[in-house]
Write a protein that holds these residues in place. Structure first.
Motif, short mmCIF file in Angstrom:
data_model
loop_
_atom_site.label_atom_id
_atom_site.label_comp_id
_atom_site.label_asym_id
_atom_site.label_seq_id
_atom_site.Cartn_x
_atom_site.Cartn_y
_atom_site.Cartn_z
N ALA A 183 0.82 -1.21 0.00
CA ALA A 183 0.00 0.00 0.00
C ALA A 183 0.85 1.25 0.00
CB ALA A 183 -0.94 -0.02 1.20
N GLN B 95 -2.72 -0.92 5.65
CA GLN B 95 -1.76 -2.00 5.85
C GLN B 95 -1.78 -2.49 7.28
OE1 GLN B 95 -0.05 -3.48 3.53
NE2 GLN B 95 1.06 -4.88 4.88
N GLU C 265 -4.52 -5.62 -3.14
CA GLU C 265 -3.72 -4.52 -2.62
C GLU C 265 -4.26 -3.20 -3.20
OE1 GLU C 265 0.21 -5.21 -3.86
OE2 GLU C 265 0.58 -6.88 -2.49
#
Length: 832
Positions: A28, A46, A128
């Motif tokens: 990230a 994250q 992600e």
């Protein structure tokens, strides 16, 4: 709140191995964003992730996302294509144009649908955060917008994403980019009203680089300067008249501007549009285009012969010129949408054929069609030239009509009137049958034309012509000689009684015109009548007699008629002789300035003098100003005379003790010349007279001509310290309006009111009102023509400020001024 306008382009940074993604342990944080606080949000994502599991929906969306709340949205993905916005912050909604929640992404502008969908698809695939960017108009500027999709886990059905949106800081002005990227010149002009007698000008509010290059300069040099200055640099002395007509609400038309620049011949096509009083002007270099099109335009579009072009072997039309459109009566788009069979009734396809064609209104015309093959855009085509042999006869009849009728009103023109007048003179010589001529001039026509526009003026002329035609007999001739002047020939009316009856009916009928095109008007007429053989036998002499009678009717206050009288001819000749002598007069030796004292009522002290012009004619002696000043104004000689009077008066006043002032009358003609301020500056500079000791007297006639321009001139004089007085106050039509718009130093009460102040309650009431108005506005008042003690006492009782008149002193020559000043001042020493 910022707004979005429309998409420009989309750049989606996503793919198999996007630059924004990273296989690192903190993917990230690897998203390439411009904002540090966005990186903080990515770290929160994250941190909320446990192992390979995505952060929970509740933790990222129901918790505190702080300052990001305004820029994020929650997206639910159902199936492969359905993306629904569950909720969105205000900033997010404003930028993408989102009206309400639960709205599908497919309903957003296409650029956002693609970019957001791409970011979500990549984030879903990679599990992600992923970033995409697109360009969009925000706050009127092009912004690069970051769109970051953060995948979330949720216990409810569907896939969830937290979507962040923010424009990057770097922006550029799209309008400026587009304007300066074009090869077309673009200029924004703001109209500027200048003093009377000069042309209207414009301030260059904005100009792009192409326009500055066309004008041989730069943007920084030309912006906020006058258009006239910019054009003079390239040799164009006057602003194009089309611009002034556009400001005045006239029809907007394109035009060409040709000039020499750096040894090259420039030709620009100029387009004009108006928005909220500002002119948007486009400049297009058409030199190459004109070179290519000149031959075809001369052979086709500008050809007086009707022509059209169609593809060879096809019935549709490719082009048509204006002459053909006029012939067939179709609009261009309508004509080009038709086939040849729609206009041709019969006729062969020969190169030269006679056929019958149908026009838009159903008329059948006989034409000769000349056809030849040409190439149009590389393809074979047929050019047809049409000769309308039916219209030829109609045109000849129309030309004959125009040669004998006024094109606006439809009545006879000067040619017909002159012919019929000669015919009547022949009847007089042959049968001794008398006839009469009546000249009719509309009163206040110029006022209607100036205030309501030329269309209303034309409508008034048509209405007047119609009424005149309805008043006369079939044998009489009504003609328009030009402008607002009409003439009536009475071939069988040789008596004064018949002419008088018709003139009376004309006055009544024209005075009854009260509305033109829905607007209220007040018009009338002045009429001059001459009869043959009583007044003249020769036609030119008879017209001159009628014209003299018309002039006398105008002098008599208009709205009346006058018969010619021999005395008129004598007076006309006398006036003409006086004009010739005035033209030959030497100003410095024949003209004199006399001075009449102005006295303050309360103190009895001398305030100054009014300068009055006198003409000592070598043959006639002293000529009354009432006789020669109107002639000087009509001929324009008053400008030179007035300039001399101002200089002479200032020179004399400079020798008087301060603070005595000198008041100088200024003619409306001097205002129209537009040089009055320069003339005053020169007189003050040459004589050394202080500006505050000079007073300029004007009449309302000055302001009636062009209020805004003349008020600007008066303001310039006031700015220099010169005093301004309004003379003959109360005798015009709009005095109160002028006093409200301009701070005069003094109002002069006309002698016509003062003369009857002790006998007429009405005159006393008017004087009292003027004095009261001046007092309430802080303006001095001066009464003219005070001749009796009774008038003095009445004015004193009304608190009039100043007086002048024969009770104190008549106007005196300059050599006698010292004696008057000496009566008010002790130990006075005057400069010779």
């Amino acid at each position: 709140m910022p707004t979005s306008i429309g998409p420009l382009s989309s750049e989606v940074f996503a793919g198999g191995e996007p630059a924004s993604a990273s296989p690192a342990l903190e993917p990230a944080i690897a998203v390439e964003t411009e904002f540090d606080d966005v990186r903080l949000m990515l770290r929160r994502w994250q941190a909320a992730r446990v192992g390979d599991a995505l952060p929970p929906y509740e933790e990222m969306t129901l918790g505190s996302i702080g300052r990001f709340a305004d820029e994020v949205a929650v997206i639910r993905r159902d199936g492969d294509a359905n993306h629904c916005v569950l909720r969105a912050g205000q900033r997010f909604r404003t930028v993408v144009g989102l009206r309400h929640s639960s709205q599908s992404l497919g309903e957003l502008p296409h650029v956002f649908t693609l970019s957001i969908g791409s970011a979500i698809d990549q984030a879903r695939s990679a599990r992600e955060p992923r970033l995409a960017v697109c360009r969009w108009l925000v706050d009127g500027k092009v912004s690069t917008i970051e769109i970051i999709a953060l995948p979330l886990s949720c216990r409810w059905p569907g896939e969830y994403f937290l979507l962040f949106l923010r424009p990057r800081k770097s922006q550029f002005n799209l309008a400026k980019l587009l304007i300066n990227s074009t090869q077309e010149g673009i200029v924004a002009l703001s109209p500027i009203e200048l003093a009377a007698g000069t042309s209207e000008d414009f301030c260059i509010l904005s100009i792009n680089e192409a326009a500055a290059r066309f004008l041989g300069s730069t943007v920084d040099t030309l912006q906020f300067t006058l258009l006239s200055d910019a054009l003079r640099r390239i040799g164009i002395r006057e602003n194009p008249a089309v611009l002034a007509r556009a400001v005045a609400g006239g029809r907007l038309t394109n035009f060409e501007l040709a000039y020499e620049l750096a040894g090259s011949s420039m030709v620009l096509q100029v387009g004009v549009a108006v928005a909220d009083g500002v002119l948007a002007v486009t400049l297009t270099d058409v030199r190459d285009l004109k070179a290519r099109e000149t031959l075809f335009r001369s052979l086709f579009h500008d050809n007086p012969a009707p022509m059209y072009v169609r593809a060879r072997g096809a019935s549709g039309f490719l082009d048509v010129n204006e002459a053909a459109l006029r012939l067939y009566g179709h609009a261009r788009s309508d004509f080009l949408a038709r086939a040849l069979a729609d206009i041709r009734i019969d006729g062969a396809e020969d190169r030269e054929s006679v056929s019958r064609h149908r026009t838009a209104d159903g008329r059948i015309i006989d034409v000769i069609e000349y056809a030849r093959e040409i190439m149009v855009d590389g393809a074979p085509a047929v050019l047809s030239t049409i000769v309308d042999i039916t219209e030829r006869k109609r045109t000849e009849a129309h030309v004959t009509y125009l040669a004998h009728h006024d094109p606006l009103t439809g009545i006879s023109n000067r040619t017909v009137f002159t012919r019929e007048l000669e015919r009547a003179a022949g009847g007089l010589a042959r049968d001794n049958r008398g006839f009469g001529v009546i000249l009719v001039d509309l009163d206040d026509f110029k006022t209607v034309n100036d205030t309501l526009g030329h269309a209303a003026g034309d409508a008034l002329l048509i209405e007047a012509a119609t009424r005149l035609r309805n008043l006369v007999r079939r044998s009489d001739v009504v003609a328009r000689l030009g402008g607002d002047e009409f003439a009536i020939l009475l071939p069988d009316a040789g008596t004064r009684r018949e002419a008088e009856g018709l003139a009376t009916r004309i006055l009544h009928e024209l005075a009854s015109i009260q509305r033109i095109e829905g607007a209220a008007v007040s018009v009338g007429a002045s009429i001059g009548v001459a009869l043959a053989p009583d007044d003249a036998v020769d036609t030119e002499e008879l017209l001159r007699c009628a014209d003299l009678a018309l002039y006398r009717a105008k002098e008599s206050g208009r709205g009346t008629f006058r018969f010619f009288e021999r005395e008129m001819d004598r007076q006309h000749r006398e006036r003409r002789a006086l004009e010739m002598e005035l033209r030959a007069a030497r100003i410095e030796s024949e003209f004199e300035v006399h001075y009449q004292p102005i006295v303050a009522v309360k103190t009895g002290r001398l305030r100054g003098f009014e300068a009055l012009l006198r003409w000592r004619n070598p043959r006639r002696g002293l000529v009354s100003p009432a006789d020669f000043i109107p002639i000087a104004e009509e001929t324009g000689m008053i400008d030179d005379i007035g300039r001399w009077v101002l200089l002479e008066a200032c020179r004399q006043a400079a020798a008087w003790p301060a603070p005595l002032v000198v008041a100088v009358n200024v003619s409306p003609v001097q205002f129209r010349k537009g040089e009055l301020v320069d003339t005053v500056d020169m007189a003050l500079a040459l004589t050394g007279l202080e500006p505050g000791r000079l007073e300029i007297e004007i009449t309302e006639t000055v302001l009636l001509a062009d209020t805004s321009a003349n008020l600007a001139t008066l303001s310039q004089l006031r700015g220099r310290g010169v005093r301004v007085a309004l003379d003959d106050f109360g005798t015009g039509y709009s005095s109160l309006s002028y006093v409200r718009r301009f701070p005069f130093n003094r109002l002069k009460i006309d002698r016509s009111f003062v003369r009857e102040i002790d006998e007429s309650p009405e005159s006393l009431a008017i004087v009292r009102a003027i004095i009261g108005l001046g007092a309430s506005l802080g303006i001095d008042t001066t009464a003219e023509g005070v001749e009796t003690v009774a008038q003095l006492e009445a004015l004193r009782n009304e608190n009039c400020g100043e007086l002048q008149g024969y009770l104190f002193s008549p106007p005196v020559a300059r050599d006698d001024v010292a004696g008057i000043i000496g009566a008010f001042f002790d130990d006075v020493s005057l400069v010779a």
